[in-house]
Design an enzyme around this catalytic site. Sequence first.
Site, PDB file in Angstrom:
ATOM      1  N   ARG A  73       0.838  -1.328   0.118  1.00  0.00           N
ATOM      2  CA  ARG A  73       0.030  -0.041  -0.002  1.00  0.00           C
ATOM      3  C   ARG A  73       0.890   1.169   0.011  1.00  0.00           C
ATOM      4  O   ARG A  73       1.926   1.146   0.344  1.00  0.00           O
ATOM      5  CB  ARG A  73      -0.918  -0.031   1.304  1.00  0.00           C
ATOM      6  CG  ARG A  73       0.012   0.104   2.629  1.00  0.00           C
ATOM      7  CD  ARG A  73      -1.066   0.507   3.784  1.00  0.00           C
ATOM      8  NE  ARG A  73      -0.345   0.380   5.073  1.00  0.00           N
ATOM      9  CZ  ARG A  73       0.697   1.352   5.574  1.00  0.00           C
ATOM     10  NH1 ARG A  73       0.925   2.207   4.726  1.00  0.00           N
ATOM     11  NH2 ARG A  73       1.148   1.241   6.558  1.00  0.00           N
ATOM     12  N   THR A  78       1.836   2.258   9.947  1.00  0.00           N
ATOM     13  CA  THR A  78       0.814   2.231  10.923  1.00  0.00           C
ATOM     14  C   THR A  78       0.558   1.007  11.395  1.00  0.00           C
ATOM     15  O   THR A  78       1.583   0.115  11.445  1.00  0.00           O
ATOM     16  CB  THR A  78      -0.699   2.600   9.774  1.00  0.00           C
ATOM     17  OG1 THR A  78      -1.764   3.034  10.876  1.00  0.00           O
ATOM     18  CG2 THR A  78      -0.848   1.572   9.055  1.00  0.00           C
ATOM     19  N   HIS A  80      -2.388  -2.042  13.373  1.00  0.00           N
ATOM     20  CA  HIS A  80      -4.091  -2.464  13.450  1.00  0.00           C
ATOM     21  C   HIS A  80      -4.052  -3.317  14.605  1.00  0.00           C
ATOM     22  O   HIS A  80      -3.074  -3.864  15.015  1.00  0.00           O
ATOM     23  CB  HIS A  80      -4.238  -3.293  12.143  1.00  0.00           C
ATOM     24  CG  HIS A  80      -3.983  -2.573  10.874  1.00  0.00           C
ATOM     25  ND1 HIS A  80      -4.520  -1.335  10.594  1.00  0.00           N
ATOM     26  CD2 HIS A  80      -3.274  -2.957   9.431  1.00  0.00           C
ATOM     27  CE1 HIS A  80      -4.142  -1.126   9.369  1.00  0.00           C
ATOM     28  NE2 HIS A  80      -3.304  -1.874   8.864  1.00  0.00           N
ATOM     29  N   SER A 141      -6.486   6.319   9.267  1.00  0.00           N
ATOM     30  CA  SER A 141      -5.332   6.362   8.544  1.00  0.00           C
ATOM     31  C   SER A 141      -5.776   5.559   7.167  1.00  0.00           C
ATOM     32  O   SER A 141      -6.713   4.792   7.255  1.00  0.00           O
ATOM     33  CB  SER A 141      -4.215   5.447   8.971  1.00  0.00           C
ATOM     34  OG  SER A 141      -3.946   6.155  10.064  1.00  0.00           O
ATOM     35  N   ALA A 156      -8.109   2.380   7.985  1.00  0.00           N
ATOM     36  CA  ALA A 156      -8.310   1.907   9.408  1.00  0.00           C
ATOM     37  C   ALA A 156      -8.842   3.268  10.271  1.00  0.00           C
ATOM     38  O   ALA A 156      -8.005   3.943  10.376  1.00  0.00           O
ATOM     39  CB  ALA A 156      -6.941   1.407   9.888  1.00  0.00           C
ATOM     40  N   CYS A 172       2.263   7.288  11.395  1.00  0.00           N
ATOM     41  CA  CYS A 172       2.152   7.585   9.944  1.00  0.00           C
ATOM     42  C   CYS A 172       3.568   8.302   9.693  1.00  0.00           C
ATOM     43  O   CYS A 172       3.622   8.938   8.332  1.00  0.00           O
ATOM     44  CB  CYS A 172       1.242   8.427   9.258  1.00  0.00           C
ATOM     45  SG  CYS A 172      -0.626   7.495   9.556  1.00  0.00           S
TER      46      CYS A 172
END
EC number: 2.3.1.181
Length: 219
Positions: A73, A78, A80, A141, A156, A172
């Site tokens: 991506r 980032t 999760h 994000s 997310a 980020c």
Amino acid sequence: MKIIDLGLIGYKDAEALQLETLDGVLNGDRDNTLFLLEHPKVITLGRQGGAENLHLNPEQLEAHGIELVQTTRGGNITCHFPGQLVAYPIWRVEKRPGGMRKFFDDMEQAVMDTCAHFGVATIRRPKHPGVWVDETRKICSMGIGVRHWVTYHGLALNVASDTSLFNAITLCGIQGAVPTSISAEAGRDIPMEDVKHVFTRAFAKAFADSAVAADQAAE
């Protein structure tokens, strides 16, 4: 448009489903698809890098049960975790008016409308994709990949109050950025299922560029 709730699923398993669906959309065998899910604890690096913004070494990551994954991506680093709503639209963009910029704007709008439903006001920040509560507090994000005008990866949105996994990274890669969530801003625990329901409607409304999406938005 198909909307599929995957529940709690590992990052690599979800990625495999994305790529399988991506091939189907490219070949015309599948409809545009939106996956909704949560991930176990994982930190992901984007195409722009991000390892320099990781504050834990491999031993610390393993001790805390945190996976580290290099992704395809856009964006930087980032993370999760359960309590964060992840949405992956596998979406054909080439015939949508406005192209990729409009696609990003529509994703942001779906998140902003979702937050507004729970009484949380949000903003956009130029040059910083995603959704913010103010100039420092980031609630969502975004980072996508594109293959032959079909998108994968996505966004997310922090839902639960506990965003402590972000302590392991510079959010980020932006100095001074801090995480927040719908529950933290609303001052009460917001159930994930409620957010999924509201987001699904907001996404269908924002992406109502086909009879299927328009019908779903009107339900």
